[in-house]
Design an enzyme around this catalytic site. Structure first.
Site: not given
Ligand code: UD1
Ligand code: CA
Length: 467
Positions: A9-11, A15, A72, A78, A154, A332, A365
């Site tokens: 989960a470091a990216g 995009r 990282q 990866t 790839e 609320r 109210y």
């Protein structure tokens, strides 16, 4: 068996074109990395390491101590990412499940199938694959003449023939933990992206004659990797359909599932009916036999059984059994309603406890209040809870009657069974059983309506003549 989990989960997720880090983008109300970690929790991994980099602090503050973290600093691929977990995990014996933080649709069932194949075959590595008609952008599974996995290539490194292959790498694997880290240290970055590819581990293991298996999942959509907002919307739609199907299987009626939006952590009791346009969010819990919607927008609220909510917004509210809300009500945070309460149209409740059988039917109210059982608020009655500096408390005891258009100027207390006459502005406490009236006495002037009309007509005439 010792099962461990690693989540990449470091990216940054360029995009996505977002200020928010990729794995924190939500699918059905839950960050993608949350879905992935949840899958590992279902598998009861003994240790789970999330590799963080971009947005490390944000990811950590979301996941908290559910997992361990490896950092990282630079995103060199990866393979490099997994290597960051080496200090934590390299000395463990067991099986490591590796998932990417941007693949939110994976289920624990699919991962369990992969583990089953892995163990049955005594594999060093098993990769989850899928068949895609349009595999563009994904790593391809290269098999040898005997149909065995040989390596993963790839997209950017594919030959034209390899590009024709439709079996893709999902980015989900299980590994013999020690073999994973041994092979990782041999991975090089001599490829078109100059990254250390985790996928090269597969080829390395094959070359040293370890058993490498593939589990081709029949449900290809589970492997969807979210790289941009188009895929994010696709994931949302798939997840929503799955969540909705789950509720229907559990006995909830969804009149129009395509127009019903239920987030991942919501629970709903059997025989509740949800009408279209409803959005049920966060940690909302709804009991049995409810009628929800149309157009109920409910977040982080707890509703009992037999509750009705029509065209209303509820946020951090608690609602007792058989209570009805709306149309067009707004509950609320801190609204706590007992059983058999009626909240009608254009009523707002905030930080107020209303006991059983209270009726607030129209245009009111109620804020910062404690209201006893069986109290009736007439149309337009309100609490005046804020003097511009402080919020003040209103207390209304059991069986009191608050007439229409009453202003209760807080702090103020209305005793048990007291009666407040319509139109009153109440500034002092009313004792139990008393009646309070606080308004100007009415004066009628006989025949004055006609006098008034001629007076105004004359004025009009005069001003016209003056022009
Ligand atoms: C990867 C796979 C590809 C597979 C696809 C499936 C590799 C080399 N390729 O490609 O075979 O078909 O996923 O979706 O593994 N990450 C890091 N640190 C890094 C790089 C990535 O933590 O240095 C994380 C990302 O945050 C992301 C995951 O790893 O969660 C996947 O990275 P991404 O760049 O999206 O890989 P893909 O190009 O999609
Ligand atoms: Ca990806």
């Amino acid at each position: 068996m010792n099962i461990m989990g690693i989540v990449l989960a470091a990216g940054q997720g360029k995009r996505m074109k977002s200020k928010l880090y990729k794995v924190l983008h939500k699918v059905c109300g839950k960050p993608m990395v949350g879905h992935v970690v949840h899958v590992l929790e279902q598998l009861q991994t003994r240790r789970t390491v999330v590799v963080v980099g971009h947005g490390a602090e944000a990811v950590k503050s979301y996941l908290g101590d559910r997992v361990e973290y490896a950092m990282q600093e630079q995103q060199l691929g990866t393979g490099h990412a997994v290597l960051q977990a080496k200090d934590l995990l390299a000395n463990e014996d067991g099986l490591t499940v590796l998932l990417y933080g941007d693949t939110p649709l994976v289920t624990s069932e699919a991962v369990q199938e992969m583990i089953r194949v892995h163990q049955e075959k005594g594999a060093a590595a098993t990769v989850m694959t899928a068949i895609f008609d349009n595999p563009f952008g994904l790593g391809r599974i290269i098999r040898d003449e005997n149909g065995r996995v040989a390596r993963i290539v790839e997209q950017k490194d594919c030959t034209p023939e390899e590009r024709e292959i439709k079996e893709i790498n999902s980015g989900m694997y299980c590994f013999d933990n020690r073999k994973l880290f041994e092979a990782l240290s041999q991975v090089k970055n001599d490829n078109s992206q100059q990254e250390y590819y985790l996928t090269d581990v597969i080829g390395i293991l094959v070359n040293q004659n370890d058993i490498v298996e593939a589990y081709c999942t029949p449900d290809a959509i589970e492997t969807l990797g979210v790289n941009d907002r188009v895929a994010l919307a696709e994931a949302e739609q798939q997840m929503r359909a799955r969540i909705n199907r789950g509720h229907m299987v559990n006995g909830v009626t969804l009149i129009d599932p395509a127009n019903t939006y239920i987030e991942a952590d919501v629970t709903i009791g059997a025989d509740t009916i949800v009408y279209p346009g409803s959005v049920l969010k966060g940690n909302t819990v709804i009991g049995e036999d409810g009628v929800i919607g149309p157009n109920a927008d409910i977040a982080d609220s707890t509703l009992g059984c037999g509750v009705q909510v029509k065209h209303s917004v509820l946020t951090e509210a608690e609602v007792g059994d058989d209570t009805s809300i709306g149309p067009y009500a707004y509950l609320r945070p801190g609204a706590k309603l007992g059983a058999n309460v009626k909240i009608g149209d254009f009523v707002e409740i905030k930080n107020a406890t209303l006991a059983d059988d209270v009726k607030v039917s129209h245009l009111s109210y109620i804020g910062d209040a404690v209201v006893g059982r069986n109290v009736n608020f007439g149309c337009g009655a309100i609490t005046v809870n804020y003097d511009g500096f402080n919020k003040q408390l209103t207390e209304v005891e059991d069986d009191a009657f608050i007439g229409s258009n009453v202003n209760l100027i807080a702090p103020v207390k209305i005793g048990k069974g007291a009666y407040v006459v319509a139109g009153s502005t109440i500034t002092r406490d009313v004792e139990e059983g008393d009646m309070a009236i606080a308004r100007e006495r009415q004066v009628n002037k006989p025949g004055y309506a006609d006098k008034l009309r001629s007076k105004f007509a004359a004025k009009k005439q005069a001003s016209k003549a003056g022009k």
